[in-house]
Design an enzyme around this catalytic site. Structure first.
Site, short mmCIF file in Angstrom:
data_model
loop_
_atom_site.label_atom_id
_atom_site.label_comp_id
_atom_site.label_asym_id
_atom_site.label_seq_id
_atom_site.Cartn_x
_atom_site.Cartn_y
_atom_site.Cartn_z
N LYS A 1 -19.32 -15.09 7.13
CA LYS A 1 -20.50 -15.96 7.32
C LYS A 1 -20.98 -15.92 8.77
O LYS A 1 -22.18 -15.97 9.04
CB LYS A 1 -20.15 -17.40 6.91
CG LYS A 1 -19.66 -17.51 5.47
CD LYS A 1 -20.77 -17.26 4.49
CE LYS A 1 -20.27 -17.14 3.06
NZ LYS A 1 -20.06 -15.73 2.63
N GLU B 1 -22.83 -26.34 11.79
CA GLU B 1 -24.29 -26.29 11.54
C GLU B 1 -24.81 -27.72 11.42
O GLU B 1 -24.07 -28.63 11.06
CB GLU B 1 -24.58 -25.60 10.19
CG GLU B 1 -24.32 -24.13 10.13
CD GLU B 1 -24.65 -23.56 8.74
OE1 GLU B 1 -24.86 -24.35 7.80
OE2 GLU B 1 -24.67 -22.33 8.61
N HIS C 1 -20.52 -26.68 -7.16
CA HIS C 1 -20.90 -25.35 -6.68
C HIS C 1 -20.98 -24.32 -7.79
O HIS C 1 -20.96 -23.13 -7.54
CB HIS C 1 -19.96 -24.88 -5.57
CG HIS C 1 -19.94 -25.82 -4.42
ND1 HIS C 1 -21.05 -26.01 -3.62
CD2 HIS C 1 -19.01 -26.67 -3.98
CE1 HIS C 1 -20.76 -26.94 -2.72
NE2 HIS C 1 -19.54 -27.35 -2.92
N ARG D 1 -24.50 -8.59 -5.31
CA ARG D 1 -24.24 -8.26 -6.72
C ARG D 1 -25.44 -8.69 -7.56
O ARG D 1 -26.29 -9.43 -7.07
CB ARG D 1 -23.01 -9.02 -7.21
CG ARG D 1 -23.28 -10.52 -7.24
CD ARG D 1 -22.13 -11.37 -7.70
NE ARG D 1 -22.54 -12.75 -7.86
CZ ARG D 1 -22.53 -13.66 -6.89
NH1 ARG D 1 -22.10 -13.34 -5.68
NH2 ARG D 1 -22.95 -14.90 -7.11
C1 MV4 Z 1 -24.91 -26.56 3.65
C2 MV4 Z 1 -25.40 -27.78 3.11
C3 MV4 Z 1 -26.07 -28.65 3.95
N1 MV4 Z 1 -26.21 -28.34 5.27
N2 MV4 Z 1 -25.08 -26.30 4.94
C4 MV4 Z 1 -22.54 -25.18 -0.25
C5 MV4 Z 1 -21.97 -23.86 -0.63
C6 MV4 Z 1 -22.35 -22.91 0.42
N3 MV4 Z 1 -23.10 -21.83 -0.17
C7 MV4 Z 1 -23.21 -23.65 1.39
N4 MV4 Z 1 -23.37 -24.99 0.87
C8 MV4 Z 1 -24.05 -25.92 1.57
N5 MV4 Z 1 -24.25 -25.68 2.87
C9 MV4 Z 1 -25.72 -27.18 5.74
N6 MV4 Z 1 -25.89 -26.90 7.05
C10 MV4 Z 1 -25.21 -28.04 1.74
C11 MV4 Z 1 -24.52 -27.12 0.98
C12 MV4 Z 1 -24.34 -27.44 -0.42
C13 MV4 Z 1 -24.92 -26.65 -1.40
C14 MV4 Z 1 -25.68 -25.55 -1.06
C15 MV4 Z 1 -26.24 -24.80 -2.08
C16 MV4 Z 1 -26.06 -25.15 -3.41
C17 MV4 Z 1 -25.31 -26.22 -3.74
C18 MV4 Z 1 -24.72 -27.00 -2.75
C19 MV4 Z 1 -23.94 -28.10 -3.09
C20 MV4 Z 1 -23.38 -28.85 -2.11
C21 MV4 Z 1 -23.57 -28.51 -0.76
#
Ligand code: MV4
Length: 512
Positions: free
Chosen positions: A116, A200, A235, A292
């Site tokens: 990441k 972040e 997720h 993918r």
């Molecule tokens: C975040 C966020 C809020 N702020 N980053 C969750 C999994 C990973 N792909 C990144 N995710 C998140 N990152 C910041 N700076 C909230 C999430 C997040 C989320 C993101 C996408 C889809 C579903 C989610 C569920 C909970 C939190």
């Protein structure tokens, strides 16, 4: 063009890829573990090879066994599907060494997007918007405190080697930062063997919107529109749709251009997806890139009229993209429900077992990508995704109405599924108003749980009262003295009618 392709996967995606092979006149080779001997993908393929015990490590994740089948079958290419080995750079490299074409990106492109922090550094260099924060692991708590005060609370601590929500910690205030950082580091070390943690700014209630990209091996890269994937539970995506209700053409172009820049920066080829977080003001930030084909690819296929698996195979065979970005047109709306063998009354735990009856929807605007059939036994060894049900219409309303109609035609007997959940989602006022964010499903499920707790309490009170009334009717006299029959008919409620009479009597009792 390839004459034979091995599908290194199982379930609905294996069936879907086999169908594309057959439409292109390509023979399909299936592989299966012991529990998948009677699976639909085995029955659909032209050839099928056993590759071992149910455990994925012994079968669908076993690189040497899969390459051995490729050699024995004479397959010239391998499609990895999603999950399993689809994002495994070692497998992509092993295919090259074995002289078998991996239908997907190169190992290098996978590695560029794997970490990441490395991905964030590459994005910064490419001028791609990323969430404010650091692109390298935090060196000290002092540095973390300094960055956090600069970007403002709440902040999100994330494991560089993490993903999919693992190794993430939301920190609301300065006093919580130190312990959260120590916790995040030790969890990352334990889970990924890499304790690197970065920080972040936390985006509150973000939307998850992802952009499909496609790149051939001659430098042509296009975007195919976005998918709204905010309806997730732990997720895991549950409902996806295309286009996103909040993305207008101008925003689509901006996100698409950024996604193409990300793909080019990674030297990406074949199908890929760039994930964004989108805040309440429609600012979008690069989250990660998936190297993918995704589960939810059908919604993009339906609104673009393209077949992404055909295109993946053509790209892998060295063909140039048969269209330019200007040719790309979006038409209509598609919504996908992921049908899982899960028990909604038992915390959505997997519900394996034999499918004793299967009524499957079809009709106008309905696509069903399914890996199940009546009489098949759903194994407990793998992800419980059974099928995807997609509704397509001229607009979002028609897609919803078709999908609702189709869900009412769907019946899977013998196991539990989450089909009822979709009926609730599709009629929820916030869903109908497209008020979606990543917290939607958790809020809706909590709302339902609270309501059930309320009604459930009354309901069980009614049950108890019914039983008590019945017992009294039958045993009351015994309890009160010599064995005469108590008032009322006294017979135990054998018939449903009698039970309902008891229940209604008890209901009056309970509410009194
Ligand atoms: C975040 C966020 C809020 N702020 N980053 C969750 C999994 C990973 N792909 C990144 N995710 C998140 N990152 C910041 N700076 C909230 C999430 C997040 C989320 C993101 C996408 C889809 C579903 C989610 C569920 C909970 C939190």
């Amino acid at each position: 063009m390839f004459k034979k392709i091995l599908i290194a996967n199982r379930g609905e995606i294996a069936v879907r890829v086999i169908r594309a092979c057959h439409e292109m006149g390509i023979a399909a080779v299936a592989v299966y573990s012991d529990v998948d001997r009677a699976a639909l993908h085995v029955r659909t393929a032209d050839e099928a090879y056993p590759i071992g015990a149910p455990a994925a490590a012994e079968s669908y994740l076993n690189i040497s066994k899969i390459l051995d089948v490729a050699a024995r079958s004479g397959a010239q290419a391998i499609h990895p599907g999603y999950g399993f080995l689809s994002e495994n750079a070692r497998f992509a490299r092993a295919c090259v060494e074995a002289g078998v074409k991996f239908i997907g990106p190169t190992a290098q492109a996978m590695n560029a997007m794997g970490s990441k922090t490395q991905a964030r550094q590459a994005m910064e260099r490419a001028g791609v918007p990323i969430v404010p924060g650091t692109s390298r692991g935090l060196e000290s708590i002092e540095q973390a405190e300094q960055v956090a005060s600069r970007i403002g609370y709440p902040v999100m601590l994330k494991a560089a080697a993490g993903g999919g929500g693992k190794g993430m910690r939301l920190v609301q205030a300065p006093q919580d930062l130190k312990s959260a950082l120590e916790g995040a580091r030790s969890e990352a070390e334990r889970s990924f063997g890499d304790g690197e943690v970065y920080i972040e700014k936390a985006i509150i209630n973000p939307r998850h919107i992802e952009m499909q990209v496609l790149a051939d091996e001659h430098g042509n890269t296009v975007y195919l529109g976005e998918r709204e994937c905010s309806l997730q539970r732990r997720h895991q995506k549950v409902v996806e749709e295309a286009p996103s209700p909040i993305v207008d053409p101008a925003m689509r172009s901006r996100m698409g251009e950024v996604a193409v820049r990300v793909a080019r920066a990674a030297g990406y080829t074949n199908a890929g997806t760039v994930e964004f977080l989108v805040d309440q003001d429609k600012n979008f930030y690069f989250l990660e890139m998936n190297t993918r084909l995704q589960v939810e690819h059908p919604v993009t296929e339906l609104i673009t009229g393209l077949d992404l698996v055909h295109l993946q195979i053509r790209i892998a065979a060295g063909e140039r993209l048969p269209f330019t970005q200007e040719d790309m047109k979006i038409r209509g709306h598609a919504i996908e429900c992921r049908v899982y063998a899960e028990d909604p009354d038992n915390n959505y735990f997997p519900s394996p077992g034999k499918i004793t009856l299967l009524l499957q929807p079809s009709g106008p605007g309905i696509r069903r990508d399914s890996g199940m059939y009546e009489g098949w036994t759903v194994p407990m060894d793998y992800d419980p995704l059974l099928a995807k049900l997609i509704g397509y219409g001229t607009d979002r309303e028609q897609a919803i109405s078709r999908l609702t109609r189709a869900l009412n035609e769907y019946f899977v007997g013998g196991i539990k599924t989450n089909i009822a959940l979709f009926r609730r989602i599709l009629r929820h006022p916030d869903f109908l108003a497209a008020k979606l964010d990543t917290g939607f499903l958790d809020r809706m499920l909590k709302q339902n749980a609270d309501l059930q707790a309320e009604s459930g309490k009354d309901e069980s009170a009614v049950e108890v009262a019914a039983i008590a009334a019945g017992m009294f009717a039958v045993l009351g006299s015994a309890a009160a003295g010599a064995g005469e029959r108590a008032s009322g008919d006294g017979a135990a409620p054998s018939s449903p009618k009698a039970v309902s009479k008891w229940k209604s009597a008890a209901q009056q009792e309970a509410v009194r």
